[in-house]
Design an enzyme around this catalytic site. Structure first.
Site, PDB file in Angstrom:
ATOM      1  N   CYS A   2       0.873  -1.234  -0.191  1.00 20.98           N
ATOM      2  CA  CYS A   2      -0.103  -0.101  -0.179  1.00 20.98           C
ATOM      3  C   CYS A   2       0.820   1.168   0.027  1.00 20.98           C
ATOM      4  CB  CYS A   2      -0.877  -0.113   1.319  1.00 20.98           C
ATOM      5  SG  CYS A   2      -2.078  -1.481   1.365  1.00 20.98           S
ATOM      6  N   GLY A  28      -1.143   0.772  -4.951  1.00 19.38           N
ATOM      7  CA  GLY A  28      -2.488   0.000  -4.498  1.00 19.38           C
ATOM      8  C   GLY A  28      -3.445   0.783  -5.439  1.00 19.38           C
ATOM      9  N   ASN A 101       1.029  -0.028   5.961  1.00 20.31           N
ATOM     10  CA  ASN A 101       1.546  -0.732   4.679  1.00 20.31           C
ATOM     11  C   ASN A 101       2.209  -1.866   5.179  1.00 20.31           C
ATOM     12  OD1 ASN A 101       2.798  -1.544   2.275  1.00 20.31           O
ATOM     13  ND2 ASN A 101       4.449  -0.057   2.394  1.00 20.31           N
ATOM     14  N   GLY A 102       1.900  -3.258   4.647  1.00 23.89           N
ATOM     15  CA  GLY A 102       2.593  -4.249   5.082  1.00 23.89           C
ATOM     16  C   GLY A 102       1.577  -5.453   5.556  1.00 23.89           C
ATOM     17  N   TYR A 257      10.292  -4.358  -8.526  1.00 26.32           N
ATOM     18  CA  TYR A 257       9.237  -4.027  -9.087  1.00 26.32           C
ATOM     19  C   TYR A 257       8.202  -2.816  -8.589  1.00 26.32           C
ATOM     20  CZ  TYR A 257       4.090  -4.591 -10.568  1.00 26.32           C
ATOM     21  OH  TYR A 257       3.024  -4.476 -11.154  1.00 26.32           O
ATOM     22  N   ASP A 365      11.433  -8.668 -18.612  1.00 32.99           N
ATOM     23  CA  ASP A 365      10.411  -8.232 -17.625  1.00 32.99           C
ATOM     24  C   ASP A 365      11.020  -8.190 -16.229  1.00 32.99           C
ATOM     25  OD1 ASP A 365       8.060  -7.401 -16.575  1.00 32.99           O
ATOM     26  OD2 ASP A 365       6.933  -9.295 -17.122  1.00 32.99           O
TER      27      ASP A 365
END
Length: 491
Positions: A2, A28, A101-102, A257, A365
């Site tokens: 998040c 998110g 977040n987590g 990413y 990628d």
């Protein structure tokens, strides 16, 4: 994964929180929310959807106050309902709005303790609500009519003693200020910034430094693992280490990413780290296939573009944009169900046929998770006329679930789990498949900050820095599989 941001300002902060969330939207796309403090009142607006859709002009006009926090969410172990959009709020003690977040790995133990020992009711499946109530309880037992920073830091130490997992948290304490803290291992990122305005000094705490950049804040530093930062209503900054002795192990997948390339995490440029990933991958290709015969290196937009450009440069092969991306489709990795991911790939990418026709192309990628997207992209390259389609991953094989806040699926849905590279190559339909070596990935990040000695590499190595309760991975399998998510959405 998040995005969170909190600001203690000298003027109204709602619009700055909104702008910050828009550049954290990649973290998110499921839901968004903002809470502000307006005198003795908490102003809160949240809902499912993108930031731009959740916050109408009318909603923004009600978010008054010069202290606030914001959150953009994507679902992990909990359900996908609007009841789990953040910030969460409890009215006791003092009134607390909370964003996280987590992911915790001892949620069920804490949920039971909350009910049996602390007499607190948890109303959702979210571990964020559990963390909020743990914090509320630890503040409650300070038994003070008026809190000091010392009492607040003792409460955070109590949270660290009870919670296990990866977490970066923000809390508005009504009448007191903004609290930020990070898990003792520093798995999830959190960065502190400041700006000087004609009205005075302002502070912001957020998941990624890019949010500070666009708001004109100077990046001061990362919040340290186990550290708490408390900024009072009148702008006084207090910090304290509230947990020590844990191994500092930031999540390496942030660099692969999750994070934007223009962010700095742990004093490492994400962009530079991805360049080094491409460099190392090219060196491996030269070792394994010196006569590779590659005619063009083509990135899968957008995250892989940086690594692919460095890879092409080292190989001395043309770098070409072979896929055009529809900017109005969300990140495929964080789509809630497999059906949505499958449908979205062809809506998201369209090949430029001239870049494929009669060529040996190397597609690059950032990583390969389920393999479904990779398989479709490889087929798109063949349909566009490619002679041979090689595929490179800037990350090692993802063989294990991530349990610290990234919705990597059940192990049974990971294409690399239990399979050799040759088997994965056949499953994807590639003529040749090459993965980054884990030690090369670690070097690519570590080279930006020699003080980083360890990383959370659990999705590649299966080593979980916090340790796991017995049967936890089985529980995750039941919660995170696409079948389980589809069942929850239809219930």
């Amino acid at each position: 994964m998040c995005g969170i941001i909190g600001i203690v300002g000298t003027t109204e902060v709602a619009s700055a929180l909104y702008d910050g969330l828009t550049v954290l939207q990649h973290r998110g796309q499921d839901a968004a929310g903002i809470a502000t403090v307006d005198g003795a009142r908490l102003r809160l607006h949240k809902d499912n959807g993108l930031v731009r859709d959740v916050f109408t002009q009318a909603a923004m006009s009600r978010l008054r106050g010069r202290i606030g926090l914001g959150h953009c969410r994507y679902p992990t172990a909990g359900s996908e309902g609007s009841s789990e959009s953040q910030p969460f709020y409890v009215n006791s003690p003092y009134g607390i709005a909370f964003a996280h977040n987590g992911n915790l790995v001892n949620t069920e133990t804490l949920r039971r303790e909350m009910f049996e020992d602390d007499r607190r009711h948890i109303n959702t499946d979210s571990d964020s609500e559990v963390l909020l109530n743990v914090l509320a309880h630890e503040l409650q037992i300070q038994d003070r009519m008026a809190l000091t920073p010392d009492h607040i830091f003792k409460a955070v130490a109590g949270v660290h003693a009870r919670a296990r997992g990866g977490y970066a948290c923000l809390a508005l304490l009504l009448g007191y200020g903004l609290l930020a803290f990070r898990d003792p291992n520093g798995i999830r990122p959190l960065v502190l910034g400041e700006r000087i305005t004609p009205e005075g000094r302002e502070y912001a705490v957020t998941s990624e430094s890019v949010a500070l950049d666009i708001l004109g804040f100077k990046r001061l530093r990362d919040v340290a693992p186990g550290e708490a930062v408390f900024i009072t209503d009148d702008g006084q900054l207090h910090t304290r280490m509230c947990a020590e002795g844990a191994v500092h192990a930031p999540c390496i997948f942030e660099y692969v990413y999750l994070a934007r390339p223009d962010s700095m995490i742990e004093n490492v440029s994400v962009y530079k780290a991805r360049l080094r990933m491409g460099q190392k991958l090219a060196e491996k290709i030269m070792r394994e296939r010196p006569d590779h015969g590659i005619d063009a290196v083509i990135p899968i937009p957008d995250t892989a573009r940086t690594a692919a450009s460095a890879l092409a440069e080292v190989l001395g092969v043309p770098f070409r944009e072979g896929f055009v991306k529809n900017r109005y489709i969300g990140r495929t990795f964080i789509m809630p169900g497999q059906g949505e991911r499958v449908k979205s790939v062809r809506r998201k990418l369209n090949p430029v046929e001239l870049e494929f026709r009669k060529k040996n192309v190397l597609l690059v990628d950032d990583s390969i998770v389920r393999g479904t997207t990779s398989r479709q992209i490889i087929q798109m390259a063949r349909d566009a006329g490619a002679k041979n389609v090689y595929f490179a991953s800037a990350a090692p094989p993802v063989r294990y679930p991530n349990v610290y806040g990234i919705d990597m699926p059940a192990a049974s849905e990971l294409v690399a789990a239990g399979h050799s590279n040759k088997e994965i190559e056949a499953m994807l339909g590639a003529d040749w498949l090459i993965y980054q070596d884990l030690q090369d990935l670690i070097w690519a990040v570590q080279d930006g900050n020699e003080n980083l000695k360890h990383f959370d590499t659990s999705c590649f190595s299966g080593e979980y820095v916090t340790g796991l309760d017995q049967h936890y991975l089985q529980q995750i399998e039941m919660l995170r599989s696409d079948d389980a998510k589809a069942a929850r959405r239809s219930a």
